[in-house]
Design a protein around this motif. Structure first.
Motif, PDB file in Angstrom:
ATOM      1  N   ILE A  22     -15.616  47.468  17.211  1.00  0.00           N
ATOM      2  CA  ILE A  22     -17.079  47.409  17.228  1.00  0.00           C
ATOM      3  C   ILE A  22     -17.532  46.042  16.743  1.00  0.00           C
ATOM      4  O   ILE A  22     -18.445  45.438  17.277  1.00  0.00           O
ATOM      5  N   SER A  23     -16.876  45.535  15.715  1.00  0.00           N
ATOM      6  CA  SER A  23     -17.247  44.256  15.118  1.00  0.00           C
ATOM      7  C   SER A  23     -16.092  43.262  15.242  1.00  0.00           C
ATOM      8  O   SER A  23     -14.944  43.611  14.988  1.00  0.00           O
ATOM      9  N   THR A  24     -16.437  42.043  15.631  1.00  0.00           N
ATOM     10  CA  THR A  24     -15.413  40.997  15.686  1.00  0.00           C
ATOM     11  C   THR A  24     -15.599  39.986  14.575  1.00  0.00           C
ATOM     12  O   THR A  24     -14.837  39.029  14.470  1.00  0.00           O
ATOM     13  N   GLY A  25     -16.631  40.166  13.751  1.00  0.00           N
ATOM     14  CA  GLY A  25     -16.844  39.294  12.603  1.00  0.00           C
ATOM     15  C   GLY A  25     -17.378  37.916  12.944  1.00  0.00           C
ATOM     16  O   GLY A  25     -17.356  37.018  12.106  1.00  0.00           O
ATOM     17  N   TRP A  35     -13.641  45.165   7.467  1.00  0.00           N
ATOM     18  CA  TRP A  35     -14.251  44.653   8.682  1.00  0.00           C
ATOM     19  C   TRP A  35     -13.913  43.186   8.820  1.00  0.00           C
ATOM     20  O   TRP A  35     -13.595  42.544   7.809  1.00  0.00           O
ATOM     21  N   PRO A  36     -13.850  42.631   9.974  1.00  0.00           N
ATOM     22  CA  PRO A  36     -14.170  43.291  11.230  1.00  0.00           C
ATOM     23  C   PRO A  36     -13.070  44.261  11.644  1.00  0.00           C
ATOM     24  O   PRO A  36     -11.921  44.129  11.226  1.00  0.00           O
ATOM     25  N   ASN A  66     -12.463  44.626  14.885  1.00  0.00           N
ATOM     26  CA  ASN A  66     -12.081  44.074  16.187  1.00  0.00           C
ATOM     27  C   ASN A  66     -12.238  45.084  17.313  1.00  0.00           C
ATOM     28  O   ASN A  66     -11.621  44.961  18.356  1.00  0.00           O
TER      29      ASN A  66
END
Length: 108
Positions: free
Chosen positions: A99-102, A94-95, A97
């Motif tokens: 759901i999650s972009t960090g 993760w991320p 990019n």
């Protein structure tokens, strides 16, 4: 404490977390009061240890783009915006990019 020293402490915190160094706890007083989504608000170093154990059990690794931090200070408060990522215990990076972009923001 001077703003420069506060910022150094915050950066040291992220460096220690990324290295898996439990010495990050030494940067907090016994009466630390913190909030983290999905954990809630807690007080004290014991609660901070519990939080670290809970988060750590779901991660194989974590990193923060310390050089890319946007840091703002106001009085004795330090606000850090940045990028983080890592590998979950199931091997998922993760991320993603998607759901999650960090992105994160922490206030000390």
């Amino acid at each position: 404490m001077e703003k420069e020293n506060l910022v150094k402490l915050v950066i040291e915190y992220f460096e220690k977390v990324d290295a898996g160094d439990p010495g990050y706890l030494d940067l907090f007083s016994e009466n630390v009061d913190f909030f983290f989504p999905k954990f809630g608000q807690a007080k004290g170093k014991d609660a901070l240890v519990e939080f670290g154990n809970r988060i750590g059990s779901s991660l194989t690794s974590i990193w923060h783009d310390i050089d890319g931090f946007k840091i703002t200070t106001a009085g004795n408060m330090v606000v850090v915006e940045g990028q983080e990522g890592g590998v979950m215990s199931d091997g998922t990076s993760w991320p993603d990019n998607n759901i999650s972009t960090g992105r994160f923001c922490s206030v000390f």
